[in-house]
Design an enzyme around this catalytic site. Structure first.
Site, short mmCIF file in Angstrom:
data_model
loop_
_atom_site.label_atom_id
_atom_site.label_comp_id
_atom_site.label_asym_id
_atom_site.label_seq_id
_atom_site.Cartn_x
_atom_site.Cartn_y
_atom_site.Cartn_z
N VAL A 120 9.74 -36.75 -7.22
CA VAL A 120 10.15 -37.47 -8.43
C VAL A 120 11.01 -36.58 -9.30
CG1 VAL A 120 8.07 -38.89 -8.40
CG2 VAL A 120 8.10 -36.78 -9.76
N LEU A 169 17.37 -33.00 -1.84
CA LEU A 169 17.97 -33.49 -3.07
C LEU A 169 17.13 -33.15 -4.29
CD1 LEU A 169 19.24 -36.91 -1.72
CD2 LEU A 169 20.64 -34.95 -2.38
N LYS A 170 15.83 -33.12 -4.14
CA LYS A 170 14.96 -32.77 -5.27
C LYS A 170 15.19 -31.34 -5.72
CE LYS A 170 11.44 -32.43 -8.11
NZ LYS A 170 11.55 -32.90 -9.51
N VAL A 171 15.22 -30.38 -4.79
CA VAL A 171 15.42 -29.00 -5.23
C VAL A 171 16.84 -28.79 -5.72
CG1 VAL A 171 13.54 -28.09 -3.83
CG2 VAL A 171 15.85 -28.11 -2.88
#
EC number: 1.1.1.31
Length: 318
Positions: A120, A169-171
């Site tokens: 998230v 994509l989150k990191v």
């Protein structure tokens, strides 16, 4: 759909709370008995092990602070794998390593179960109201199965591709947020040192090309002095470290991220691993003797968007 939820911390407690609040069948697990009791008071049930959760539930969600903890929950004694099989879904909502979620996901898929990496983004205050953004990496059929859960926990849901893609994509987004935090801290300190009114400086940045989500949230708690964004320096260091690993595997020679890693290692050495991440500005305050605070800003962020049913975001295609 019967849902198991493991990890009731700053983010997980709020995500599971959205599911409970909206009438889903939720069973929870956490090592903190008080957090479990609070969830049970709201309508959840509790389970004594990850294996029990997987036995009893259709989907088991993990939201944990470090990849090593996720690995223990999945493949350790009484872990999820011991009860995984056809019809079961593991949904990993932790911020984790692409390679590690692929490794654990392959073990899960080998049992006949499905796996989704599903981090998230958007801050704890948006997780609390079900308005956070969610990335999901998995096959399309699994995505459509879990989409009703994702649109309950979040406002904007993006199918990112195969398992592991969401974690990359989150990191990446956390790297950008960290860069924003450091530059906001520097900008506000320079404004103070130059004799600017910090309330005016905040608004000038907000209405200009210099604004960002981080400025409009974290700059406020910096100026308040609380620095409370429900996120700590050790978690920032973990996330930008994971981003560095992605870059290293891809052979990308970074310049900014290694500097940011050094900055946060120094912040941890000075103030402790569990210090709130916006207090990275203290390095500048200590170096200059300036107090970068102002009146009129909140001690913590509260989402003022009303809770609404989420929806799938579709990327532009040529």
């Amino acid at each position: 759909m019967r849902i198991g939820f493991i990890g009731l911390g700053n983010v997980g407690g709020k995500l599971s709370g959205s599911l409970i609040r909206n009438g889903h069948d939720v069973t929870v697990r956490d090592l903190d008995a008080e957090l479990v009791a609070s969830a049970v008071e709201k309508g959840a049930r509790s389970a004594d092990s990850p294996r029990t959760l997987m036995e009893q539930c259709d989907v088991v969600i993990t939201c944990l602070p470090h990849p090593t903890i996720s690995a223990q929950v999945v493949e350790g004694k009484d872990g999820l794998l011991e009860a995984a099989g056809p019809g079961k879904i593991w949904l990993e909502m932790s911020t984790t390593d692409e390679a590690e979620v692929k490794r654990l996901g392959a073990k899960m898929i080998a049992t006949g179960a499905a796996a989704v990496d599903c981090p998230v983004s958007g801050g704890c205050h948006r997780a609390d109201t079900g308005n956070i953004s969610i990335f999901a990496g998995c096959d399309r059929a699994t995505f459509e199965t879990v989409l009703p859960l994702l649109t309950t926990m979040g406002r904007r849901v993006l199918h990112t591709g195969d398992l592991g893609s969401a974690s990359v994509l989150k990191v990446l987004t956390n790297y950008l947020a960290t860069a924003n935090l450091i530059t906001c801290a520097e900008a506000l300190t320079v404004a103070k040192g130059a004799g600017m009114d910090l309330n005016v400086a905040y608004e000038a940045i907000k209405i200009s090309s210099g604004t960002s989500f981080v400025h409009e949230t974290e700059s406020q708690v910096i100026l308040n002095g609380s620095r409370d964004i429900s996120f700590t320096m050790d978690l920032v260091l973990k996330d930008i470290g994971l981003f560095q690993e992605v870059a290293d595997r891809a052979g990308i020679p970074l310049e900014m991220n290694p500097l940011m890693i050094r900055i946060f290692k120094d912040g941890i050495a000075r103030y402790g691993a569990r210090e709130f991440s916006p207090n990275i500005i203290r390095r500048l305050e200590d170096a200059t003797g300036l107090d970068v605070t102002a009146s009129g800003f909140p001690a913590e962020m509260v989402d003022d968007e009303p809770e609404e049913q989420g929806y799938e975001v579709t990327p532009p295609r040529g």
